[in-house]
Write a protein that holds these residues in place. Structure first.
Motif, PDB file in Angstrom:
ATOM      1  N   GLN A   1       0.805  -1.216   0.000  1.00  0.00           N
ATOM      2  CA  GLN A   1       0.000   0.000   0.000  1.00  0.00           C
ATOM      3  C   GLN A   1       0.840   1.270   0.000  1.00  0.00           C
ATOM      4  O   GLN A   1       0.318   2.369  -0.183  1.00  0.00           O
ATOM      5  N   LEU A   2       2.149   1.136   0.200  1.00  0.00           N
ATOM      6  CA  LEU A   2       3.033   2.295   0.141  1.00  0.00           C
ATOM      7  C   LEU A   2       3.431   2.632  -1.292  1.00  0.00           C
ATOM      8  O   LEU A   2       4.066   3.661  -1.539  1.00  0.00           O
ATOM      9  N   ASN A   3       3.034   1.786  -2.252  1.00  0.00           N
ATOM     10  CA  ASN A   3       3.445   1.964  -3.640  1.00  0.00           C
ATOM     11  C   ASN A   3       2.393   2.739  -4.430  1.00  0.00           C
ATOM     12  O   ASN A   3       1.194   2.491  -4.305  1.00  0.00           O
ATOM     13  N   ALA A   4       2.872   3.654  -5.272  1.00  0.00           N
ATOM     14  CA  ALA A   4       1.977   4.421  -6.138  1.00  0.00           C
ATOM     15  C   ALA A   4       1.514   3.586  -7.328  1.00  0.00           C
ATOM     16  O   ALA A   4       0.481   3.864  -7.926  1.00  0.00           O
ATOM     17  N   SER A   5       2.284   2.565  -7.674  1.00  0.00           N
ATOM     18  CA  SER A   5       1.915   1.686  -8.786  1.00  0.00           C
ATOM     19  C   SER A   5       2.325   0.260  -8.447  1.00  0.00           C
ATOM     20  O   SER A   5       3.173   0.037  -7.577  1.00  0.00           O
ATOM     21  N   LEU A   6       1.728  -0.693  -9.142  1.00  0.00           N
ATOM     22  CA  LEU A   6       2.055  -2.096  -8.889  1.00  0.00           C
ATOM     23  C   LEU A   6       3.409  -2.443  -9.504  1.00  0.00           C
ATOM     24  O   LEU A   6       3.754  -1.933 -10.575  1.00  0.00           O
ATOM     25  N   PRO A   7       4.171  -3.301  -8.842  1.00  0.00           N
ATOM     26  CA  PRO A   7       5.492  -3.658  -9.374  1.00  0.00           C
ATOM     27  C   PRO A   7       5.394  -4.502 -10.644  1.00  0.00           C
ATOM     28  O   PRO A   7       4.349  -5.080 -10.958  1.00  0.00           O
ATOM     29  N   ASN A   8       6.488  -4.568 -11.352  1.00  0.00           N
ATOM     30  CA  ASN A   8       6.574  -5.367 -12.572  1.00  0.00           C
ATOM     31  C   ASN A   8       6.490  -6.858 -12.234  1.00  0.00           C
ATOM     32  O   ASN A   8       7.051  -7.320 -11.237  1.00  0.00           O
ATOM     33  N   ILE A   9       5.795  -7.607 -13.069  1.00  0.00           N
ATOM     34  CA  ILE A   9       5.596  -9.033 -12.818  1.00  0.00           C
ATOM     35  C   ILE A   9       6.920  -9.790 -12.769  1.00  0.00           C
ATOM     36  O   ILE A   9       7.091 -10.716 -11.960  1.00  0.00           O
ATOM     37  N   PHE A  10       7.876  -9.381 -13.603  1.00  0.00           N
ATOM     38  CA  PHE A  10       9.178 -10.057 -13.611  1.00  0.00           C
ATOM     39  C   PHE A  10       9.948  -9.785 -12.320  1.00  0.00           C
ATOM     40  O   PHE A  10      10.658 -10.655 -11.804  1.00  0.00           O
ATOM     41  N   LEU A  11       9.797  -8.567 -11.774  1.00  0.00           N
ATOM     42  CA  LEU A  11      10.419  -8.257 -10.489  1.00  0.00           C
ATOM     43  C   LEU A  11       9.806  -9.117  -9.392  1.00  0.00           C
ATOM     44  O   LEU A  11      10.526  -9.613  -8.509  1.00  0.00           O
ATOM     45  N   LEU A  12       8.491  -9.304  -9.448  1.00  0.00           N
ATOM     46  CA  LEU A  12       7.821 -10.141  -8.449  1.00  0.00           C
ATOM     47  C   LEU A  12       8.324 -11.582  -8.505  1.00  0.00           C
ATOM     48  O   LEU A  12       8.550 -12.218  -7.469  1.00  0.00           O
TER      49      LEU A  12
ATOM     50  N   GLY B   1      10.315 -13.354  -5.525  1.00  0.00           N
ATOM     51  CA  GLY B   1       9.673 -14.567  -5.039  1.00  0.00           C
ATOM     52  C   GLY B   1      10.656 -15.727  -4.984  1.00  0.00           C
ATOM     53  O   GLY B   1      10.667 -16.500  -4.017  1.00  0.00           O
ATOM     54  N   LEU B   2      11.495 -15.835  -6.013  1.00  0.00           N
ATOM     55  CA  LEU B   2      12.527 -16.877  -6.033  1.00  0.00           C
ATOM     56  C   LEU B   2      13.548 -16.648  -4.924  1.00  0.00           C
ATOM     57  O   LEU B   2      14.034 -17.603  -4.300  1.00  0.00           O
ATOM     58  N   ILE B   3      13.872 -15.374  -4.673  1.00  0.00           N
ATOM     59  CA  ILE B   3      14.803 -15.056  -3.581  1.00  0.00           C
ATOM     60  C   ILE B   3      14.208 -15.490  -2.247  1.00  0.00           C
ATOM     61  O   ILE B   3      14.903 -16.043  -1.386  1.00  0.00           O
ATOM     62  N   ALA B   4      12.895 -15.234  -2.073  1.00  0.00           N
ATOM     63  CA  ALA B   4      12.227 -15.614  -0.825  1.00  0.00           C
ATOM     64  C   ALA B   4      12.300 -17.121  -0.609  1.00  0.00           C
ATOM     65  O   ALA B   4      12.513 -17.589   0.517  1.00  0.00           O
ATOM     66  N   ILE B   5      12.125 -17.894  -1.677  1.00  0.00           N
ATOM     67  CA  ILE B   5      12.218 -19.356  -1.571  1.00  0.00           C
ATOM     68  C   ILE B   5      13.632 -19.771  -1.203  1.00  0.00           C
ATOM     69  O   ILE B   5      13.852 -20.664  -0.376  1.00  0.00           O
ATOM     70  N   ALA B   6      14.621 -19.093  -1.805  1.00  0.00           N
ATOM     71  CA  ALA B   6      16.024 -19.444  -1.577  1.00  0.00           C
ATOM     72  C   ALA B   6      16.449 -19.210  -0.128  1.00  0.00           C
ATOM     73  O   ALA B   6      17.277 -19.956   0.411  1.00  0.00           O
ATOM     74  N   VAL B   7      15.891 -18.162   0.514  1.00  0.00           N
ATOM     75  CA  VAL B   7      16.332 -17.832   1.878  1.00  0.00           C
ATOM     76  C   VAL B   7      15.323 -18.307   2.930  1.00  0.00           C
ATOM     77  O   VAL B   7      15.404 -17.892   4.086  1.00  0.00           O
ATOM     78  N   LEU B   8      14.407 -19.180   2.528  1.00  0.00           N
ATOM     79  CA  LEU B   8      13.334 -19.598   3.422  1.00  0.00           C
ATOM     80  C   LEU B   8      13.867 -20.218   4.708  1.00  0.00           C
ATOM     81  O   LEU B   8      13.403 -19.894   5.799  1.00  0.00           O
ATOM     82  N   ARG B   9      14.845 -21.103   4.607  1.00  0.00           N
ATOM     83  CA  ARG B   9      15.372 -21.779   5.796  1.00  0.00           C
ATOM     84  C   ARG B   9      16.237 -20.858   6.637  1.00  0.00           C
ATOM     85  O   ARG B   9      16.208 -20.904   7.867  1.00  0.00           O
ATOM     86  N   LEU B  10      17.024 -20.007   5.976  1.00  0.00           N
ATOM     87  CA  LEU B  10      17.944 -19.129   6.701  1.00  0.00           C
ATOM     88  C   LEU B  10      17.229 -17.949   7.341  1.00  0.00           C
ATOM     89  O   LEU B  10      17.510 -17.586   8.485  1.00  0.00           O
ATOM     90  N   MET B  11      16.327 -17.334   6.605  1.00  0.00           N
ATOM     91  CA  MET B  11      15.633 -16.138   7.104  1.00  0.00           C
ATOM     92  C   MET B  11      14.127 -16.273   6.864  1.00  0.00           C
ATOM     93  O   MET B  11      13.581 -15.657   5.948  1.00  0.00           O
ATOM     94  N   PRO B  12      13.456 -17.091   7.649  1.00  0.00           N
ATOM     95  CA  PRO B  12      12.028 -17.337   7.406  1.00  0.00           C
ATOM     96  C   PRO B  12      11.159 -16.087   7.531  1.00  0.00           C
ATOM     97  O   PRO B  12      10.179 -15.938   6.804  1.00  0.00           O
ATOM     98  N   ILE B  13      11.524 -15.180   8.447  1.00  0.00           N
ATOM     99  CA  ILE B  13      10.685 -13.982   8.598  1.00  0.00           C
ATOM    100  C   ILE B  13      10.818 -13.068   7.375  1.00  0.00           C
ATOM    101  O   ILE B  13       9.856 -12.414   6.974  1.00  0.00           O
ATOM    102  N   VAL B  14      12.029 -13.037   6.783  1.00  0.00           N
ATOM    103  CA  VAL B  14      12.223 -12.252   5.553  1.00  0.00           C
ATOM    104  C   VAL B  14      11.400 -12.867   4.423  1.00  0.00           C
ATOM    105  O   VAL B  14      10.755 -12.154   3.649  1.00  0.00           O
ATOM    106  N   SER B  15      11.422 -14.192   4.343  1.00  0.00           N
ATOM    107  CA  SER B  15      10.640 -14.882   3.314  1.00  0.00           C
ATOM    108  C   SER B  15       9.151 -14.618   3.491  1.00  0.00           C
ATOM    109  O   SER B  15       8.424 -14.385   2.519  1.00  0.00           O
ATOM    110  N   ALA B  16       8.684 -14.647   4.752  1.00  0.00           N
ATOM    111  CA  ALA B  16       7.262 -14.385   5.019  1.00  0.00           C
ATOM    112  C   ALA B  16       6.880 -12.977   4.563  1.00  0.00           C
ATOM    113  O   ALA B  16       5.819 -12.773   3.953  1.00  0.00           O
ATOM    114  N   PHE B  17       7.752 -12.016   4.837  1.00  0.00           N
ATOM    115  CA  PHE B  17       7.499 -10.626   4.428  1.00  0.00           C
ATOM    116  C   PHE B  17       7.420 -10.525   2.897  1.00  0.00           C
ATOM    117  O   PHE B  17       6.494  -9.918   2.346  1.00  0.00           O
ATOM    118  N   ILE B  18       8.372 -11.140   2.214  1.00  0.00           N
ATOM    119  CA  ILE B  18       8.407 -11.078   0.747  1.00  0.00           C
ATOM    120  C   ILE B  18       7.192 -11.790   0.159  1.00  0.00           C
ATOM    121  O   ILE B  18       6.572 -11.293  -0.788  1.00  0.00           O
TER     122      ILE B  18
END
Length: 763
Positions: free
Chosen positions: A19-30, A34-51
């Motif tokens: 809701q802080l964004n004036a426009s929706l992000p690019n689908i490729f960025l998402l 999203g892949l980064i969130a999966i990669a760091v799921l075990r190491l940083m679960p709270i970061v993954s949850a946020f992403i």
């Protein structure tokens, strides 16, 4: 368990961050993050949850945006087939309803097909019923609403409701009912309940409240009734709330279990059948309200608890809340737009905390008082943020009416309706008894609402200030040390302070053309005074632009009284909100070209030559003359505002005859830096001679989006463009504001450009 609760918390933060964004992000960025969130799921679960929260909310919002009406289809007649969703609302001049589109009868690209429409069908003879399938000829426009500082964001509400377009049904022989509602359609059942209640309680003034409690239909609650609920902080009671869902589920579970335990041969089925019965009946009750957020939360929590009972697993209350929050965010992350989301979950958490701090020795009354106190204080930041007012009498009101509604009113409603299946006299008797309970209930609330200190109006504040206040209250409740309590109190200070408003120096003034659709309302403020010129339209018996736009703007700007109200003439689009404004805020004086239309207020005639000065700013009427030659639009009050820093002309709805009169008799008083376009830019106004006489730097058109008059007319716009005059319209730019303070050339500020959000309409 605690880890899960933390992860859900960060999931919520991720959803909210979109809701802080004036426009929706690019689908490729998402996809990448999203892949980064999966990669760091075990190491940083709270970061993954946020992403994950951010990505899921973004994709959900993209889906809603993709389904919105294509610009090429705006204003085009479209023959569509679909189903009536929810309860149609019969208004004074039209039937309003949601329409889920199944297919297009008109040839069109399926990719452009809108999914959910909000339609008006004008006339009182159109019998549209819930769940029916229709073929309708419609004219549509993209989701669009008035856009003003401090005002209700209608576009945000449409986005949250997944509404693809708004419009109306055209008169046509092609409008045909295709099928009646299915026998298992929930909306049709809701409408049947509504019809039954309207017949049963036709003479009761409490019918609108009963409909709200039984089927979640609040459309008929009168403004005076809303005012009582608002002043007493009891608005939450007139809905099928989470408390009611939980109560029904618990009663059904206990009753079914008790009955089956008494039958030896099936006693071993007592718990499973009681669990299933509880969930089914609670689900049916929740469906009557259309599965609103409080009912979603309560139903999910009930399912979690009943699942624990069935599998004999201990489930803590806070874990049940976390599971409910998780599923609500997954089902519809955009539900975080709704005040009900925050109020619902915050109330449950506060209640659970309050009950967990009590001892077994505490009496029921003492525990109830303590929990009510916690809820009233704990919800204060959310109430201030969303509604800018606080009910001082809320704890006193709720301590009586919450148990009354939960343990007497709602059970009597359910028992009465069930009794009606077996015996109509029994149903009538129970509802007559209920009417007496409501007499007591309403007398108590009206008495509290009438107290002079019942409501405390608060300044507009930020989400972050309210977040700090909520943290402060949490520390206040949790901490036993005096030093932490002082810190908690310090966190409350930002919420209590008004947002910084730039003060105007002497001889300066601010002019704001509010966006009130196809109408007019202008607010002029000097260093110490405020004037409102026209009040927009009254568009139903229950609402007008004064209540939805003008009053929120004034309160948000810290204006506590009006020095002068001017009603240029009697047309609804200029005078419709006058009564509301006069009743809701102190007004020093009123001027109008039609003073005889106001019965209970001393209104002076606006007459050419009448002038006054505030804080070095001069105000003068230059039309109509004391001889009152003109009628209707041409008799509009014309006001000129001038200081050493600039000038503005507000001509109301005058047309070419009045323009010619002004050019002839007041040529030296027309020159102005800013002009509000006469008569919304119609072809009967803004003559070339008048434009030349005013010679403004900027012209502002007060018009509604895709209005039926097609204002401003293109020929009129071209006249201004030919003279290199900057032109703006409220439909495109939202509220338009100009500050005349000597800081340079006065610039027109568009609120729509200043406050961009991804859910808001852009040209």
């Amino acid at each position: 368990m605690k880890n899960f609760q933390v992860l859900v918390g960060f999931l919520l933060l991720g959803v909210m961050s979109l809701q802080l964004n004036a426009s929706l992000p690019n689908i490729f960025l998402l996809i990448l993050i999203g892949l980064i969130a999966i990669a760091v799921l075990r190491l940083m679960p709270i970061v993954s949850a946020f992403i994950f929260g951010f990505v899921w909310a973004s994709m959900f919002a993209m889906h809603i945006q993709h389904n919105q009406l294509h610009p090429s289809l705006e204003g085009e007649p479209l023959l569509l087939a679909g189903q009536v969703v929810g309860l149609p609302i019969q208004q004074q001049y039209a039937t309003s309803f949601l329409f889920k589109v199944d297919r297009s009868v008109s040839p069109m690209d399926l990719e452009k097909l809108p999914k959910m429409l909000k339609l008006n069908w004008y006339g009182r003879s159109n019998k549209v019923r819930a769940g029916e399938k229709w073929q309708l000829l419609v004219k549509l426009k993209r989701p669009h609403g008035a856009y003003n500082p401090h005002g209700f964001d209608y576009e945000k509400w449409l986005f949250q409701q997944h509404i693809s377009a708004t419009g109306y049904v055209k008169k046509s022989i092609e409008n045909n009912r295709l099928n009646v509602a299915s026998a298992i359609n929930i909306s049709a059942w809701r409408e049947s309940f509504r019809s039954h209640l309207e017949t049963l309680l036709s003479d009761s003034s409490y019918l609108p409240i009963v409909k709200a409690l039984v089927i979640g239909d609040k459309s008929d609650i009168k403004p005076a009734q809303w005012a009582v609920f608002r002043k007493t902080g009891t608005s939450h009671l007139i809905a099928i709330s989470g408390l009611h869902i939980g109560l029904v589920g618990a009663l059904v579970f206990g009753l079914v279990r008790w009955l089956l335990l008494g039958i030896g041969r099936v006693s071993h089925w007592a718990v499973p059948v009681a669990v299933i019965s509880s969930v089914l009946i609670a689900s049916f009750y929740a469906s009557l309200a259309g599965f609103l957020i409080p009912t979603q939360r309560a139903l999910i929590m009930l399912c979690v608890v009943m699942g624990g009972v069935y599998w004999q697993r201990h489930m803590t209350p806070f874990h049940a809340v976390s599971v409910a929050l998780f599923f609500v965010l997954i089902i519809d992350p955009i539900s975080t737009f709704s005040p009900g989301f925050w109020l619902s979950f915050a109330a449950v958490i506060i209640i659970l905390y309050g009950t967990s701090k009590g001892s077994d020795a505490q009496s029921f009354i003492r525990q109830l008082v303590k929990v009510q106190w916690f809820v009233s204080i704990g919800l204060l930041p959310f109430v201030v943020y969303f509604f800018q007012h606080v009910s001082v009498v809320s704890p006193i009101a709720n301590i009586i009416v919450v148990p009354l509604v939960s343990f007497i009113v709602v059970p009597l409603l359910i028992i009465g309706l069930l009794a009606g299946v077996l015996s109509q006299p029994a149903e009538v008797y129970i509802f007559s008894l209920l009417d007496k309970v409501f007499d007591l209930f309403w007398w108590y609330l009206e008495t509290l609402a009438a107290l002079p200190f019942a409501q405390w109006l608060m300044p507009n504040t930020t989400f972050w200030a309210c977040g700090l206040a909520f943290l402060g209250f949490a520390l206040l409740f949790l901490s036993e040390k005096g030093r932490r309590k002082w810190l908690a109190l310090a966190l409350l200070i930002p919420m209590m302070l008004p947002l910084h408003q730039e003060s105007l120096p002497n001889k300066a003034f601010n002019l704001t053309l509010l966006d009130v659709g196809q109408g007019l309302s202008v607010v002029v403020r000097t260093a110490e005074h405020t004037l409102v010129f026209d009040t927009g339209a009254k568009y139903s018996d229950k609402s007008d632009y004064a209540s939805t736009v003008i009053l929120p703007y004034l309160r948000g700007e810290g204006v506590k009284k009006l020095d002068t109200l001017i009603i240029s003439h009697a047309d609804n689009d200029h005078a419709g909100g006058a009564e509301t404004l006069l009743s809701q805020i102190p007004v020093g004086g009123v001027f109008s070209s039609v003073p005889y239309t106001f019965e209970s207020v001393d209104v002076k005639q606006c007459v050419a030559g009448k002038q006054w000065e505030w804080d070095g700013v001069r105000f003068e009427f230059i039309h109509p003359s004391k001889y009152r030659i003109f009628k209707g639009n041409n008799a509009s009050c014309v006001l000129r505002v001038e200081s050493i820093y600039g000038s503005a002309l507000l001509p109301g709805d005058i047309e070419k005859n009045a323009e010619q009169s002004l050019i002839r008799y007041s040529p030296n008083k027309l020159k102005s830096d800013v002009l509000i376009a006469p008569h919304h830019g119609s072809l009967t106004s803004s003559t070339e001679a008048f434009i030349a006489a005013v010679n403004p730097q900027s012209v502002l058109f007060p018009v509604g989006y895709k209005n039926r008059f097609n204002f401003p007319k293109q020929d009129v716009v071209e006249r201004y463009k030919a003279k290199n005059i900057g032109y703006y319209d409220s439909a495109t730019h939202g509220a338009l504001s100009i500050v005349f303070d000597g800081s340079g050339q006065s610039q027109v500020t568009s609120y729509r450009e200043l406050s961009k959000n991804y859910w808001n309409w852009t040209k």
